[in-house]
Design an enzyme around this catalytic site. Structure first.
Site, mmCIF file in Angstrom:
data_model
loop_
_atom_site.group_PDB
_atom_site.id
_atom_site.type_symbol
_atom_site.label_atom_id
_atom_site.label_comp_id
_atom_site.label_asym_id
_atom_site.label_seq_id
_atom_site.Cartn_x
_atom_site.Cartn_y
_atom_site.Cartn_z
ATOM 1 N N GLY A 46 0.817 -1.217 0.000
ATOM 2 C CA GLY A 46 0.000 0.000 0.000
ATOM 3 C C GLY A 46 0.844 1.257 0.000
ATOM 4 N N CYS A 47 1.875 1.260 0.819
ATOM 5 C CA CYS A 47 2.732 2.443 0.935
ATOM 6 C C CYS A 47 3.522 2.666 -0.356
ATOM 7 C CB CYS A 47 3.665 2.312 2.128
ATOM 8 S SG CYS A 47 2.749 2.204 3.679
#
Length: 158
Positions: A46-47
């Site tokens: 996600g990051c």
């Protein structure tokens, strides 16, 4: 737990190390708008999506007068690896003791897969040219967040 920021608040000042160990301060950006985004961990799916989206749109944001800073609890060495691995152009800062995360309300209780724990709350704070909070967005999604930000700020994507 830390208080969440609201529009009109003074953005908490900070000076943190970047991926190269250089000190970067919010004050360095006075006179420009700054998008400060907080993410849990470098080199996670996600990051990575979020950091790549910001990198892909960095020129668009810059053209509209915005600088972009990403802050996580990762050590500078890990941020450097993240930057190299993903070819990131965003300024990434290290906040291992969570002081800035807490000052911005981006660290606290959160839920994931039904369990509650304390950690980084994926957040974005937009600071105006004078250092005042323009918007504070909490619990944002990694995917699609940058596109939504471009729409909300009425910035045309390249």
């Amino acid at each position: 737990m830390s208080e969440r920021l609201q529009a009109g608040d003074t953005a908490p000042a900070f000076t943190l190390s970047d991926a190269d160990g250089n000190q970067v301060s919010l004050a360095d950006h006075l006179g420009r708008k700054v998008i400060v985004y907080f993410y849990p961990a470098a080199l996670t799916p996600g990051c990575t999506t979020q950091a790549c989206d910001f990198t892909d749109n960095l020129e668009v944001f810059a053209g509209a007068g915005y600088d972009v800073i990403g802050i996580s609890p990762d050590k500078p060495e890990k941020l450097g690896k993240f930057r190299e691995t993903e070819d990131l152009k965003v300024t990434l800062l290290s906040d291992p003791d969570h002081a800035v995360l807490e000052a911005y309300g981006a660290y606290g209780e959160k839920q994931n897969y039904g369990r509650t724990y304390v950690g980084v709350i994926r957040s974005t704070v937009i600071v105006d040219e004078q250092g005042t909070v323009e918007r504070a967005l909490y619990n944002v999604k990694a995917t699609g967040h940058v596109a939504k930000l471009l729409r909300d700020l009425k910035i045309a994507a390249g």
